[in-house]
Every structure is written in structure tokens, then in C-alpha cells.
Design a protein around this motif. Sequence first.
Motif, short mmCIF file in Angstrom:
data_model
loop_
_atom_site.label_atom_id
_atom_site.label_comp_id
_atom_site.label_asym_id
_atom_site.label_seq_id
_atom_site.Cartn_x
_atom_site.Cartn_y
_atom_site.Cartn_z
N MET A 4 0.83 -1.20 0.00
CA MET A 4 0.00 0.00 0.00
C MET A 4 0.87 1.25 0.00
O MET A 4 0.58 2.21 -0.71
N ILE A 5 1.92 1.22 0.79
CA ILE A 5 2.82 2.37 0.85
C ILE A 5 3.50 2.57 -0.50
O ILE A 5 3.59 3.70 -1.01
N ALA A 6 3.96 1.48 -1.11
CA ALA A 6 4.62 1.58 -2.42
C ALA A 6 3.67 2.12 -3.48
O ALA A 6 4.05 2.99 -4.28
N SER A 7 2.46 1.63 -3.49
CA SER A 7 1.51 2.13 -4.49
C SER A 7 1.17 3.59 -4.24
O SER A 7 1.00 4.38 -5.17
N PHE A 8 1.08 3.98 -2.97
CA PHE A 8 0.81 5.38 -2.64
C PHE A 8 1.95 6.26 -3.13
O PHE A 8 1.72 7.32 -3.72
N LEU A 9 3.17 5.84 -2.88
CA LEU A 9 4.32 6.63 -3.31
C LEU A 9 4.41 6.72 -4.83
O LEU A 9 4.81 7.74 -5.38
N LEU A 10 4.05 5.64 -5.51
CA LEU A 10 4.08 5.66 -6.97
C LEU A 10 3.02 6.61 -7.52
O LEU A 10 3.22 7.24 -8.55
N GLU A 11 1.91 6.71 -6.79
CA GLU A 11 0.82 7.57 -7.26
C GLU A 11 1.20 9.04 -7.15
O GLU A 11 0.85 9.84 -8.01
#
Length: 91
Positions: A4-11
Motif C-alpha cells: 500500500m505504501i509503495a503504491s501510494f508513493l508511486l501515485e
Amino acid sequence: MSMMIASFLLEIGRKTALWIGLAAAVAFAAMALVRKGRLEAEAELAIRKADARIRAMQAAKETRHEVLNADRADLKRRLNRWVQRPSPPSE
């Protein structure tokens, strides 16, 4: 969780993630410096208190030594001076 953190940062983008990381690092460093300063101040205060206690104990020891080695007439004169009431102010 990490996904979730990785996807948030990618967004939000790489630059924004970099700025957030830098801000977090600066905030952490500031908190560490404040904590270190507080601990150093507490240690310095403890040292000053200990020094004051030692000075007070030495003064008490010297006073006790003076009183024990003084003659009766000298003790009586000192007692009269210490107990003497101040005279009222004259107008």
C-alpha cells in the motif's frame, strides 16, 4: 502494508516522495537534536546541584568546626549579635 505504501508513493510521484522523505529525515534529525540537548541540560543541572550540595556541606562543616573550637565568651558575643533585634526606623 508495504504494498500500500509503495503504491501510494508511486501515485504521488517520485519528486514528491523525495521531498516527503527529506522532510521526514529533517524532522527526525531535529527531534534527535532537541532530545540530546534536553539530556545534556539535565545532566548539567544535576552537576550544578551536586556542586551546590558539596559547597553547602563544606560550609556547614567549617561552621561546625568554628563553633566547636570557639571559647564561651566568643560564642556568647556571636549569639547576642545574631539574636539582636533591629532597631525601628527613625523618622
